[in-house]
Scaffold this active site. Structure first.
Site, PDB file in Angstrom:
ATOM      1  N   CYS A  69      -9.122  25.962  -2.682  1.00 47.66           N
ATOM      2  CA  CYS A  69      -8.510  25.983  -3.885  1.00 47.66           C
ATOM      3  C   CYS A  69      -7.612  24.586  -3.634  1.00 47.66           C
ATOM      4  O   CYS A  69      -6.841  24.540  -2.782  1.00 47.66           O
ATOM      5  CB  CYS A  69      -7.863  27.252  -4.268  1.00 47.66           C
ATOM      6  SG  CYS A  69      -8.949  28.444  -4.291  1.00 47.66           S
ATOM      7  N   CYS A 150     -11.997  25.855  -7.134  1.00 49.67           N
ATOM      8  CA  CYS A 150     -10.791  26.901  -7.897  1.00 49.67           C
ATOM      9  C   CYS A 150      -9.656  25.960  -7.871  1.00 49.67           C
ATOM     10  O   CYS A 150      -9.422  25.116  -7.027  1.00 49.67           O
ATOM     11  CB  CYS A 150     -10.893  27.980  -7.008  1.00 49.67           C
ATOM     12  SG  CYS A 150     -10.797  27.679  -5.237  1.00 49.67           S
TER      13      CYS A 150
END
Ligand code: ZNA
Length: 245
Positions: A69, A150
């Protein structure tokens, strides 16, 4: 001659597996024999123009992508500058920095009907047919990489061409369509420009297409950054990534 050629082909497939295993073993804790077997089953014994991307589903299952992420970087028509950057600055990860991407990067392979071997020459080229062994692989791994994207993500696009975003590129046709607003907060375009040339900027029409393609909930930003600034930043180990653009 037949024997010599036969040996040559055999050697090239041995070299291919060796390259695959050596690159794979750089990723600690991965079962490279298992990954190799899952890889081979996608194309062995098949017409190399009839390997759909789904043929690589078992490979993705054997070596799933772990989301990184806020660090994932996509690219389109900026292969060299993007990888030069991620090689030096570890704050971003491209597909080619992951196990499957790095193992197969810049390689060519295919099978043949009625054969149990991997060939590295005589394979179809990228545009010879849609469902070729290599192209379907990149389509499949690109889809898997994009599905796990993400947080805040980055894409390097080429500001020296008329249409930095194309709906026909893998980025436009596969990756953007798989971005999931429940996981992804924003897509940040780094439009790589060259000072000498009269280049595209963030108002480029193709970037409007990109914004339209993004599902609701994913924020969009765009910034023009010169290639020399990117290189300068990556070659200076002191500069934090957040200060590169
Ligand atoms: N590492 C790779 O070889 C590779 C990586 C190949 C294809 C896709 N990818 C993924 S998709 C990469 O990690 C990026 O996130 C995405 C970029 O794909 P794109 O948007 O289609 O960008 P591009 O610059 O047009 O193509 C990317 C790569 O695909 C090129 O560097 C070539 O390796 C290959 N390719 C695309 N079109 C052709 C081609 N090779 C030969 N002939 C073509 N016409």
């Amino acid at each position: 001659l037949g024997i010599a050629l036969g040996v040559g082909l055999y050697r090239s497939s041995e070299t291919f597996k060796t390259t695959f295993m050596n690159r794979c073993e750089k990723f600690e804790g991965s079962d490279c024999e298992k990954i190799w077997t899952a890889f081979e089953q996608a194309y062995l014994g098949k017409d190399p123009c009839e390997v759909p991307m789904e043929a690589y589903d078992p490979l993705i299952a054997a070596a799933p992508f772990e989301p990184a992420c806020n660090r994932m970087m996509f690219w389109s028509k900026t292969k060299d500058v993007a990888h030069e950057f991620t090689a030096k600055k570890h704050c971003f990860t491209t597909l080619e920095d992951t196990l499957l991407g790095s193992v197969l990067n810049d390689l060519t392979w295919c099978g043949k009907e009625g054969s149990g071997e991997t060939f590295t020459s005589g394979c179809p080229r990228w545009n010879d047919c849609d469902n070729n062994t290599v192209r379907s692989f990149w389509n499949r791994v690109s889809a898997a990489f994009a599905e796990v994207a993400c947080g805040d993500t980055t894409v390097m696009l080429n500001g020296s061409i008329a249409t930095p975003f194309s709906l026909y590129s893998i980025f436009g046709s596969i990756e953007v369509k798989r971005f999931n607003p429940e996981k992804m907060r924003s897509l940040n375009v780094v439009l790589v420009t060259q000072q000498e040339r009269n280049t595209t900027n963030c108002t480029n029409l193709s970037l409007k297409d990109l914004q339209k393609e993004l599902r609701e909930g994913i924020k969009y930003n765009c910034k023009e950054v010169s290639e020399s600034q990117i290189q300068e930043c990556s070659s200076n180990p002191e500069t934090p990534c957040g200060a590169c653009w």
